[in-house]
Write a protein that holds these residues in place. Structure first.
Motif, PDB file in Angstrom:
ATOM      1  N   PHE A   1      39.244  11.145  20.688  1.00  0.00           N
ATOM      2  CA  PHE A   1      37.923  11.700  21.039  1.00  0.00           C
ATOM      3  C   PHE A   1      38.017  13.226  21.126  1.00  0.00           C
ATOM      4  O   PHE A   1      37.121  13.939  20.661  1.00  0.00           O
ATOM      5  CB  PHE A   1      37.448  11.168  22.406  1.00  0.00           C
ATOM      6  CG  PHE A   1      36.734   9.849  22.355  1.00  0.00           C
ATOM      7  CD1 PHE A   1      35.350   9.786  22.416  1.00  0.00           C
ATOM      8  CD2 PHE A   1      37.441   8.656  22.277  1.00  0.00           C
ATOM      9  CE1 PHE A   1      34.680   8.569  22.395  1.00  0.00           C
ATOM     10  CE2 PHE A   1      36.789   7.424  22.251  1.00  0.00           C
ATOM     11  CZ  PHE A   1      35.407   7.385  22.306  1.00  0.00           C
TER      12      PHE A   1
ATOM     13  N   TYR B   1      38.461   7.682  30.558  1.00  0.00           N
ATOM     14  CA  TYR B   1      38.119   6.851  29.404  1.00  0.00           C
ATOM     15  C   TYR B   1      38.396   5.364  29.689  1.00  0.00           C
ATOM     16  O   TYR B   1      37.538   4.500  29.476  1.00  0.00           O
ATOM     17  CB  TYR B   1      38.909   7.340  28.191  1.00  0.00           C
ATOM     18  CG  TYR B   1      38.804   6.459  26.984  1.00  0.00           C
ATOM     19  CD1 TYR B   1      37.586   6.275  26.330  1.00  0.00           C
ATOM     20  CD2 TYR B   1      39.925   5.790  26.495  1.00  0.00           C
ATOM     21  CE1 TYR B   1      37.493   5.443  25.214  1.00  0.00           C
ATOM     22  CE2 TYR B   1      39.839   4.968  25.391  1.00  0.00           C
ATOM     23  CZ  TYR B   1      38.618   4.794  24.755  1.00  0.00           C
ATOM     24  OH  TYR B   1      38.529   3.973  23.669  1.00  0.00           O
TER      25      TYR B   1
ATOM     26  N   GLU C   1      43.541   6.642  21.883  1.00  0.00           N
ATOM     27  CA  GLU C   1      42.080   6.648  21.705  1.00  0.00           C
ATOM     28  C   GLU C   1      41.451   7.847  22.427  1.00  0.00           C
ATOM     29  O   GLU C   1      40.584   8.531  21.882  1.00  0.00           O
ATOM     30  CB  GLU C   1      41.479   5.339  22.251  1.00  0.00           C
ATOM     31  CG  GLU C   1      41.862   4.110  21.430  1.00  0.00           C
ATOM     32  CD  GLU C   1      41.483   2.782  22.090  1.00  0.00           C
ATOM     33  OE1 GLU C   1      41.919   1.738  21.591  1.00  0.00           O
ATOM     34  OE2 GLU C   1      40.765   2.794  23.114  1.00  0.00           O
TER      35      GLU C   1
ATOM     36  N   ALA D   1      29.686  10.117  24.920  1.00  0.00           N
ATOM     37  CA  ALA D   1      30.194   9.817  23.579  1.00  0.00           C
ATOM     38  C   ALA D   1      30.241   8.310  23.325  1.00  0.00           C
ATOM     39  O   ALA D   1      30.186   7.858  22.179  1.00  0.00           O
ATOM     40  CB  ALA D   1      31.589  10.425  23.398  1.00  0.00           C
TER      41      ALA D   1
ATOM     42  N   LYS E   1      34.611  15.474  20.359  1.00  0.00           N
ATOM     43  CA  LYS E   1      33.552  14.782  21.129  1.00  0.00           C
ATOM     44  C   LYS E   1      33.704  15.009  22.621  1.00  0.00           C
ATOM     45  O   LYS E   1      32.761  14.828  23.384  1.00  0.00           O
ATOM     46  CB  LYS E   1      33.593  13.290  20.831  1.00  0.00           C
ATOM     47  CG  LYS E   1      33.276  12.992  19.372  1.00  0.00           C
ATOM     48  CD  LYS E   1      33.001  11.525  19.154  1.00  0.00           C
ATOM     49  CE  LYS E   1      32.373  11.293  17.807  1.00  0.00           C
ATOM     50  NZ  LYS E   1      33.259  10.699  16.842  1.00  0.00           N
TER      51      LYS E   1
ATOM     52  N   TYR F   1      32.988  11.522  28.034  1.00  0.00           N
ATOM     53  CA  TYR F   1      33.368  10.235  27.423  1.00  0.00           C
ATOM     54  C   TYR F   1      32.201   9.262  27.501  1.00  0.00           C
ATOM     55  O   TYR F   1      31.887   8.556  26.539  1.00  0.00           O
ATOM     56  CB  TYR F   1      34.606   9.632  28.101  1.00  0.00           C
ATOM     57  CG  TYR F   1      35.909  10.204  27.601  1.00  0.00           C
ATOM     58  CD1 TYR F   1      36.411   9.858  26.346  1.00  0.00           C
ATOM     59  CD2 TYR F   1      36.655  11.082  28.373  1.00  0.00           C
ATOM     60  CE1 TYR F   1      37.613  10.381  25.871  1.00  0.00           C
ATOM     61  CE2 TYR F   1      37.854  11.612  27.919  1.00  0.00           C
ATOM     62  CZ  TYR F   1      38.325  11.259  26.668  1.00  0.00           C
ATOM     63  OH  TYR F   1      39.499  11.781  26.199  1.00  0.00           O
TER      64      TYR F   1
END
Ligand code: NAD
Ligand code: ZN
Ligand code: ZN
Length: 342
Positions: A303, A158, A299, A190, A308, A187
């Motif tokens: 996700f 990420y 963060e 998304a 996600k 990621y």
């Protein structure tokens, strides 16, 4: 509580880990004790156990930096967590909190940082001693086994994607679709990017397609750089290299679009040649990225908690660790092995 715990210990570099009972640590002031529920096996653990890198851990040590568990002991003065909280003990085990990097929220490069499963004993054990200021807080609804890969493979992917600065609708090339890469594909998607996955194993590429990669390239077939440039119309805006192979780094730079960014996260020992003329004339940025900060961690976990991003995991007992390492070395782990503890 008994006063020993089972752990997988590196006693010599390059030798099998020894599964044995070692003393159960007790939390001193400012420390917590975590009862391990699950711990992912990262390729970094293999580098650590082989002593691959210039700065080596002191022997003996317990690897593992994707350990998730419940707080069962709290030392004096701890206010950040409560008994029973589910936390993760990550690679960034602790930092000083007051140097120029810590003050800039770049605690990952603090010179006094300690590393879980490297300079501090990690999660290949029934209990882990941790610094409550740096543990990951696991959102409700995310199981220990699903959270484990997120706290290293997930946050590293990420953060690396953020560092490549690609904008929604632009191309992200992910080289290496293992533990990190299979999460990077998700990621990237998304985050609104078009993903091209690169590996040397067709099964991993097939998996990447199922996870949302729009294009896939086998790096050992034909001219992978020309292929990527053709698919993306001139190169990927962002390239994330997770493959533990120097060859992939060389290719990754050549796959970067003019004014694009190539982010290095894989850590095979060694160096790779950089084609200066191309990098200069195309204004390419090559940058390193090292795990993620505590904010990146929150963060990255969000996700996963929102569904996600989902790690594909294979559960194994601690006793299988040497076999898991052998498979990882030969690219025979489909995505991520997570060790479970009863
Ligand atoms: P992994 O073994 O699960 O996955 C590696 C993948 O790379 C495999 O799918 C393999 O088939 C593929 N691969 C091998 N050679 C390739 C090549 N030439 N081209 C394309 N793909 C190739 O490993 P992992 O756990 O995902 O870790 C990957 C690397 O990232 C390791 O070197 C690890 O130490 C490093 N790492 C870095 C950070 C960081 O903070 N920078 C964090 C975690 C891991
Ligand atoms: Zn890792
Ligand atoms: Zn610091």
């Amino acid at each position: 509580m008994k006063n020993t715990m089972q752990a997988a210990v590196v006693e010599q570099f390059g030798k099998p880990l020894v599964i044995k009972e070692i003393p159960l640590p007790s939390p001193g002031p400012g420390q917590i004790l975590v009862k391990t529920e699950a711990c992912g096996v990262c390729h970094t653990d293999l580098h650590a156990a082989r002593g691959d890198w210039p700065v080596k851990p002191a022997l003996p040590f317990v690897p593992g930096h994707e350990g998730i568990g419940v707080v069962v002991g709290i030392g004096a003065g701890v206010t950040e967590v409560n008994m029973g909280d589910r936390v993760g003990v990550p690679w960034l085990y602790s930092a000083c909190g007051h140097c120029e990097h810590c003050l800039a929220a770049w605690e990952t490069v603090c010179a006094e940082a300690e590393f879980g499963g490297y300079t501090k004993n990690g999660g290949f054990a029934e209990y882990i001693l941790a610094d409550p200021r740096y543990v990951a807080h696991i959102p409700a609804g995310l199981s220990a086994t699903s959270a484990a890969p997120i706290i290293c493979a997930g946050v590293t992917s990420y953060k690396g994607i953020k560092e490549c600065k690609a904008q929604p609708g632009e191309w992200l090339a992910v080289s290496g679709i293992g533990g990190l890469g299979h999460l990077a594909v998700q990621y990237g998607k998304a985050m609104g990017l078009r993903v091209c996955a690169i590996d040397i194993d067709d099964d991993k590429l097939e998996h990447a397609r199922l996870l949302g990669a729009e294009a896939v390239i086998n790096a050992r077939v034909g001219d992978p750089v020309a292929r990527l440039r053709e698919i993306t119309g001139g190169g990927a805006h962002g390239v994330l290299i997770t493959a533990p192979s120097l060859e992939a780094f060389h290719q990754g730079v050549a796959m970067t679009r003019k004014r694009g960014t190539c982010v290095l996260v894989g850590l095979p020992p060694g160096e790779f040649p950089t084609p200066l003329f191309d990098v200069v004339a195309n204004c390419i940025t090559i940058r390193g990225s090292f795990v993620g900060t505590r904010k990146d961690m929150a963060e990255a976990l969000a996700f996963a908690a929102a569904g996600k991003v989902k790690a594909d995991i294979e559960l194994q007992p601690l006793a299988s660790i040497n076999h898991v390492f052998e498979r990882l070395e030969h690219g025979d782990v489909p995505s991520r092995v997570v060790l479970t503890f009863v």
